[in-house]
Design an enzyme around this catalytic site. Structure first.
Site, PDB file in Angstrom:
ATOM      1  N   LYS A 152      11.420  30.215  32.470  1.00 37.99           N
ATOM      2  CA  LYS A 152      12.426  31.251  32.274  1.00 37.99           C
ATOM      3  C   LYS A 152      13.827  30.627  32.257  1.00 37.99           C
ATOM      4  CE  LYS A 152      14.000  32.695  36.761  1.00 37.99           C
ATOM      5  NZ  LYS A 152      14.616  33.772  37.464  1.00 37.99           N
ATOM      6  N   LYS A 186       2.946  30.583  44.324  1.00 40.80           N
ATOM      7  CA  LYS A 186       3.062  30.531  45.782  1.00 40.80           C
ATOM      8  C   LYS A 186       1.744  30.963  46.422  1.00 40.80           C
ATOM      9  CE  LYS A 186       8.069  31.290  45.947  1.00 40.80           C
ATOM     10  NZ  LYS A 186       8.420  30.019  46.598  1.00 40.80           N
ATOM     11  N   HIS A 244      10.324  38.026  39.031  1.00 37.11           N
ATOM     12  CA  HIS A 244       9.663  37.834  40.315  1.00 37.11           C
ATOM     13  C   HIS A 244       9.272  39.149  40.984  1.00 37.11           C
ATOM     14  CE1 HIS A 244      10.883  33.841  39.596  1.00 37.11           C
ATOM     15  NE2 HIS A 244      12.059  33.874  40.184  1.00 37.11           N
TER      16      HIS A 244
END
Length: 494
Positions: A152, A186, A244
């Site tokens: 991005k 993550k 996100h």
């Protein structure tokens, strides 16, 4: 889709900050654990006019700075995988030389057109996406055994995002396009799927019947940190919410996929994003930090850091709704900002209160006996943990009635899995790129659904003349953000 494991990895922007801090350390750590293909060659390219040796020296310095010493095993072997080719991606000149370098790296590893494959990681300014794709196509680096990974930002709105995606799609089929959202790499974000779909006790209560509301917070203590031009053009809504935070929301709200594969998981996320109700102006708050103190240190305001006045938001809070059967009537409160009191990313699932408390009447002096609704807190950063808050009886003879207290059941991931490395998010994503697994990457229809929702919010702000409200650095945003939740009887988790 042609399945193959890449034997060459081409890194655009190889001398940049992302490469030094994340990509090269991630690749070195994977190599130390024996997870990279034995014959994988890594070719870096950027504008910097350096040779192979200088690139390896730069990589060594980056690894020593950003990768813990215990994860650098076999660093010399990793550095030997690296080579470099200078390139100005804004012109076609040089792409043929780059292609020759890539081909040479393949021949050195013993690969050929049938067995080898190329993975490209594109970390450049969005303005260079089109010229880079054109250059790759010109040099014959877009064939069936080539896959493209895009970092991005992918545009500034739906229109510019579509232009970028069209340019990439002209050379690569969707099954060879990997759009990164590093949050999906993550461990705790992936654990959210395991929590929901590997434990039968949660699924029956994961709906509007039992859940009162959901909070998603992504808080940063830092200011601009060298991202002046990008951030002032983007703001908190585009920088954090569009990618996100909406990905986190989709993972919380999605229906159970039929399997853990790229198509099934991403199909369910898209359904959630398309079910988002357009947010009204009075369901959003926007702010911009002023001078204050963060973690005991005086910090300047946004306008001072920028050197001029700006209408860019550094904070936003949104009350979102997912209009489907599972979530009808359950608000999702999103909050993100810079120069906030602490760095934290977390998801709070707030369950409803019990319908009737049997503990303590109004004449007992302890109405409700301390009864609180249960909650599930999923910490993503800096601490990776899961905390389920339950009610328990306070020990005693209960002469004044039963007293209750909230007791946390906590799983700290580093403690639960002793001996496991705390990995950089990019490790998983780079490994999946090399292998060709798209599950943790974002599909085009996801990106466009996210932009459509965010663009509608910006249109609301423009239509109602909404500008950022000031807030002192070190606070949780403008007071209006507190009111956004409190008018529904909700307090932000802090």
């Amino acid at each position: 889709m042609t399945e193959f494991a890449a034997d060459r990895l081409l890194l655009f922007g190889a001398t940049g900050d992302l490469s030094r801090r994340k990509l090269l350390p991630s690749l070195c750590a994977l190599d130390a654990d024996g997870l990279l293909p034995e014959n994988l060659a890594i070719i870096g390219t950027a504008r910097s006019d350096i040779d192979d040796a200088a690139f390896r020296d730069m990589a060594r310095a980056a690894l020593e700075e950003f990768l813990p010493a215990e994860r650098r095993g076999g660093m010399a072997t990793f550095l030997n995988r690296l080579s470099y080719q200078q390139l100005d991606a804004s012109t076609l000149d040089g792409f043929d030389t780059l292609a020759a370098k890539v081909a040479a790296a393949g021949s050195e590893t013993g690969s050929d057109a049938e067995s080898g494959g190329l993975a490209i990681f594109l970390s450049t300014a969005p303005s260079l996406f089109g010229p880079t794709i054109a250059g790759l196509e010109h040099a014959g680096l877009t064939g069936e055994r080539v896959r493209m990974c895009l970092e991005k930002p992918l545009g500034t709105n739906l229109e510019t995002s579509a232009q970028i995606n069209d340019a990439v799609a002209a050379a690569f089929s969707e099954d060879r396009i990997f759009r990164i959202d590093h949050y999906l790499g993550k461990e705790t974000v992936q654990n959210l799927l395991a929590l929901r779909f590997a434990n039968i006790l949660f699924e029956p209560i994961w709906n509007a019947n039992v859940i009162d509301h959901v909070q998603i917070t992504v808080a940063e203590t830092v200011g601009l940190e060298g991202r002046v031009t990008f951030y002032d053009d983007a703001g908190a809504l585009r920088d954090m919410v569009q990618n996100h935070m909406l990905q986190l929301l989709a993972l919380v709200a999605m229906e159970p996929p039929t399997s853990f594969d790229a198509t099934a998981v991403r199909d369910e996320k898209v359904k959630v994003l398309r079910a988002l109700r357009p947010a009204l102006a009075n369901e959003t708050v926007t702010g911009q930090y002023r001078a204050g103190a963060v973690e005991g240190q005086a910090v300047p305001g946004y306008d001072e850091e920028l050197g001029k006045d700006s209408a860019t938001e550094t904070f936003t809070a949104i009350k979102a709704h997912v209009d489907n059967w599972r979530w009808k009537g359950v608000p999702f409160y999103l909050r993100t900002g810079k120069r906030l009191p602490e760095r934290v990313t977390e998801i709070l699932i707030q369950f409803r209160s019990v319908p009737h408390s049997i503990f303590g009447g109004s004449d007992a002096g302890n109405a409700g006996a301390g009864l609180q609704p249960n909650s599930l807190l999923i910490g993503i950063q800096p601490d990776e943990d899961i905390t389920l808050s339950l009610m328990a009886k306070v020990p005693g003879l209960d002469e004044d009635g039963v007293r209750l207290r909230e007791v946390p059941l906590q799983i700290k991931m580093p403690d639960a899995f002793v001996g496991q490395h705390r990995r950089i998010a990019y490790e998983r994503l780079l490994l999946d790129l090399i292998k060709g697994d798209q599950t943790l990457f974002v599909r085009r229809d996801e990106v466009e659904a996210q932009w459509e929702w965010v663009d509608a919010i910006r249109a609301e702000w423009e239509a109602h003349g909404i500008t950022p409200k000031p807030y002192a650095s070190g606070n949780w945003g403008p007071s209006a953000a507190i009111a956004l939740a409190e008018r529904d009887g909700v307090s932000w988790h802090e």
